[in-house]
Design an enzyme around this catalytic site. Structure first.
Site, PDB file in Angstrom:
ATOM      1  N   ARG A   1     -21.159 -18.726  27.212  1.00  0.00           N
ATOM      2  CA  ARG A   1     -21.515 -17.356  27.593  1.00  0.00           C
ATOM      3  C   ARG A   1     -22.983 -17.048  27.314  1.00  0.00           C
ATOM      4  NH1 ARG A   1     -16.820 -14.492  24.509  1.00  0.00           N
ATOM      5  NH2 ARG A   1     -15.888 -16.519  24.074  1.00  0.00           N
TER       6      ARG A   1
ATOM      7  N   GLU B   1     -13.252 -19.786  12.956  1.00  0.00           N
ATOM      8  CA  GLU B   1     -12.228 -19.085  12.180  1.00  0.00           C
ATOM      9  C   GLU B   1     -11.141 -20.073  11.752  1.00  0.00           C
ATOM     10  OE1 GLU B   1     -12.622 -15.574  14.927  1.00  0.00           O
ATOM     11  OE2 GLU B   1     -11.494 -14.668  13.290  1.00  0.00           O
TER      12      GLU B   1
END
Ligand SMILES: O=P(O)(O)OC[C@H]1O[C@H](OP(=O)(O)OP(=O)(O)O)[C@H](O)[C@@H]1O
Ligand SMILES: Nc1ncnc2[nH]cnc12
Length: 174
Positions: free
Chosen positions: A59, A96
């Site tokens: 992105r 994460e």
């Protein structure tokens, strides 16, 4: 005219329970939304002197390239492991869950160059911290990072203390 926030589609529990996914495709698929996003991010660079734009796959490419093009600067891609064909520098960082490795061509940045990082979103700040390591490892100086969105509740900025970090949209939570 719609505000930029109105173009972002928020999807609860994607890709996993508890995450609100801030989707950029809803911005990109609207010509006005795309213009607004690029213009607002670019505005954050109006007083910044720099040599190159760096953006991460994938992105970061979407938003980094038009800004580099508009400001007549080169664009340096940072890619996920194993995609770049020439000699690379790499860094492993924490997601994460688990770890990831990103890479940049060794000759992409020259010592002393002033670098702007562009990405769509800061969550934990792990990606940005890793990019800073790569850039500084080659002797570049990160003068500013511009995000379209910041998830302030994840405190990603804490990992970027001492750096100039800016975001167009700030979400208070995660
Ligand atoms: O602040 P962080 O916790 O590091 O998360 C933010 C990063 O995660 C997303 O990219 P992702 O790695 O999902 O890749 P993609 O752009 O290919 O979807 C996003 O585009 C940022 O680069
Ligand atoms: N909540 C989120 N929405 C979109 N992209 C992300 N990358 C990391 N966290 C994200």
């Amino acid at each position: 005219m719609k505000a930029i926030e109105e173009y972002v589609r928020s999807i609860p529990d994607f890709p996993e329970p508890g995450i609100i996914f801030r989707d950029v495709t809803s911005i990109l698929q609207d010509a006005e939304g795309l213009h607004l996003a690029i213009d607002l991010m670019q505005e954050k660079l109006k007083d910044v002197e720099f040599d190159v734009v760096v953006g991460p796959e994938s992105r970061g490419f979407i938003f980094g390239v038009p800004i580099a093009y508009n400001l007549h600067k080169p664009f340096i891609p940072i890619r996920k492991k194993g995609k770049l064909p020439c000699e690379t520098v790499s860094v492993e960082y924490e997601l994460e869950y688990g770890t990831a490795t990103i890479e940049m061509h060794k000759d992409a940045i020259k010592p002393g160059q002033r670098v702007v990082i562009i990405d769509d979103l800061i969550a934990t700040g792990g990606t940005n911290e890793a990019m800073v390591k790569l850039i500084e490892g080659l002797g570049g100086k990160v003068v500013k990072t511009v995000f379209l969105m910041e998830l302030a509740g994840l405190n990603g900025r804490d990992r970027l203390e001492g750096y100039d970090v800016d975001a167009v949209i700030t979400y208070p939570g995660k």
